[in-house]
Design an enzyme around this catalytic site. Structure first.
Site, PDB file in Angstrom:
ATOM      1  N   ARG A 166      34.622 -23.119  -4.023  1.00 58.38           N
ATOM      2  CA  ARG A 166      33.142 -22.448  -4.316  1.00 58.38           C
ATOM      3  C   ARG A 166      32.180 -24.011  -4.835  1.00 58.38           C
ATOM      4  O   ARG A 166      31.441 -23.779  -5.553  1.00 58.38           O
ATOM      5  CB  ARG A 166      33.373 -21.337  -5.377  1.00 58.38           C
ATOM      6  CG  ARG A 166      33.893 -20.327  -4.871  1.00 58.38           C
ATOM      7  CD  ARG A 166      33.249 -19.773  -3.557  1.00 58.38           C
ATOM      8  NE  ARG A 166      34.352 -18.702  -3.208  1.00 58.38           N
ATOM      9  CZ  ARG A 166      35.300 -18.959  -2.272  1.00 58.38           C
ATOM     10  NH1 ARG A 166      35.528 -20.498  -1.607  1.00 58.38           N
ATOM     11  NH2 ARG A 166      36.070 -18.181  -1.849  1.00 58.38           N
ATOM     12  N   SER A 250      30.554 -11.563  -6.841  1.00 59.06           N
ATOM     13  CA  SER A 250      31.163 -12.209  -8.208  1.00 59.06           C
ATOM     14  C   SER A 250      30.493 -13.045  -8.863  1.00 59.06           C
ATOM     15  O   SER A 250      29.920 -14.133  -8.300  1.00 59.06           O
ATOM     16  CB  SER A 250      32.449 -12.925  -7.331  1.00 59.06           C
ATOM     17  OG  SER A 250      33.304 -12.064  -6.682  1.00 59.06           O
ATOM     18  N   GLU A 370      28.500 -18.064 -10.804  1.00 65.90           N
ATOM     19  CA  GLU A 370      28.646 -18.395  -9.566  1.00 65.90           C
ATOM     20  C   GLU A 370      27.077 -18.541  -9.086  1.00 65.90           C
ATOM     21  O   GLU A 370      26.842 -19.633  -8.163  1.00 65.90           O
ATOM     22  CB  GLU A 370      29.556 -17.710  -8.866  1.00 65.90           C
ATOM     23  CG  GLU A 370      29.678 -18.166  -7.332  1.00 65.90           C
ATOM     24  CD  GLU A 370      30.717 -17.409  -6.684  1.00 65.90           C
ATOM     25  OE1 GLU A 370      30.560 -16.767  -5.428  1.00 65.90           O
ATOM     26  OE2 GLU A 370      31.856 -17.249  -7.083  1.00 65.90           O
TER      27      GLU A 370
END
Length: 378
Positions: A166, A250, A370
């Site tokens: 990520r 998320s 995130e």
């Protein structure tokens, strides 16, 4: 490009929060996008680009600069693919899931497990988007970038983007700036021509995620349909009547820790060892060479652990909300922070801070957000 009356970001983001910025520009072609960025950079104004708005938490106060909406779309086949593969160059503003659906309908494999992910294609390499064993790094050939420092457009191989879990050199991590300040104009993917027949799934991670035995054969369309069903069950497929989908997906990254730290966590915490990074090139001066080649140096083993498990086992169940707040954890997935209707960015941030504090108190790990945060502090 067209300067428009600024729209509230609450109507342009999946978290449904955020005030209207001071200025907004719509860029519908690659040339308009390049021109808008160069103009804003020359003026020195604060800025950010907005695609699908699925990975952004924007503040309740107006952003004091320019928001450039990337509304480009389209893709084309390009040369250079080896036999059995196809290369597609895709505009940054193209809808990601529409692209996935098109590739599956034509029997192409490589991104089918990333079905249902909201947002635009240009965001995919920024955080090396992935799901169910597939990541964009596996199919990405190159990206076309425009750099803020020079205003120049260049084509950059995927290997130079620092793609990891990520992350990439392009990502704005919370509390830091990107290693390379640039905007994605287009990207090129290389996909396998597999057709529509059932076939074995070679990737062990994808088989595990979908519950497949090694000898089971499935089609790319089966994988897409199954992933969409799994994601819908977690509230991860956009559905306007369902407030569980009014999220940024998320909200926290799965922490990556040393093996020693992972061993200190409760046995039930899910964990996934990461492949060690090996120094593939060793340069030995000829004068110092004694006929022996030293063993390659490796970094300490790293382990990814489940943020969702940490949240739930810190006493925060699905659907948890602070008193009188219109933000809550999803009733389907503890890793998603949701807007239950009329929540402010402040309420989302308050819940995020509370989650961070509980996990830190119980497990000694600080969960990092995130999404990109604009005008919001955690």
């Amino acid at each position: 490009m067209a300067e428009i009356a600024p729209l509230p970001l609450s109507g342009l983001t999946t978290l449904r929060v955020g005030a209207a910025p001071a200025r907004m520009i719509d860029a519908r072609t690659r040339d308009e996008l390049v021109a808008a960025l160069r103009e804003v950079w020359a003026d020195g104004d604060p800025w950010f680009v907005l695609g699908g708005g699925s990975n952004l938490l924007a503040g309740d106060e107006p952003f004091p600069g320019t928001v450039i909406r990337i509304l480009t779309s389209g893709f084309e086949e390009v040369g250079g693919a080896p036999e059995g593969f196809l290369r597609l160059r895709v505009e940054a503003g193209h809808n990601w899931d529409e692209l996935v659906a098109w590739t599956v309908a034509r029997g192409l494999s490589g991104i089918e497990a990333m079905s249902g992910i909201p947002g635009t294609v240009g965001a995919a390499p920024i955080q090396n988007v992935g799901a169910y064993g597939q990541e964009i790094v596996q199919t990405l050939v190159e990206v076309e970038l425009i750099d803020e420092l020079t205003g120049e457009v260049s084509v950059v191989p995927a290997a130079e983007l620092g793609l990891g879990p990520r992350t990439s050199v392009l990502k704005h991590h919370y509390g830091s700036v990107p290693e390379r300040s640039a905007v994605v104009l287009s990207l090129t993917l290389q996909l396998a021509r597999v057709g529509h027949d059932a076939r074995p799934v070679a990737d062990a991670r994808l088989r595990s995620a979908l519950g497949l035995e090694p000898d089971v054969e499935v089609s790319v369309s089966w994988i897409r349909d199954t992933v969409l069903s799994i994601r819908a069950g977690k509230g991860m497929v956009l559905d306007d009547p369902d407030p569980d989908t009014h999220s940024a997906g998320s909200f926290f990254n799965n922490p990556i820790v040393t093996a020693e730290v992972a061993r200190s966590l409760p046995e039930g915490c899910p964990r996934w060892p990461l492949a060690p990074q090996v120094d593939a090139v060793s340069v030995i001066p000829l004068a110092a060479y004694d006929g022996r080649v030293p063993r390659p140096a490796t970094q300490e083993s790293l382990v990814k652990v489940s943020a969702a498990w940490l949240i739930e086992h810190a006493g925060l169940p699905k659907g948890f909300a602070l008193p009188r707040s219109r933000a809550s954890l999803s009733t389907k997935h503890t890793l998603a922070l949701t807007n239950r209707g009329g929540a402010t960015a402040g309420e989302i941030a308050e819940l995020a801070r509370f989650v961070q504090s509980r996990v830190a108190a119980d497990f000694g790990l600080v969960l990092m957000p995130e999404p990109v945060l604009v005008g919001v502090e955690l």
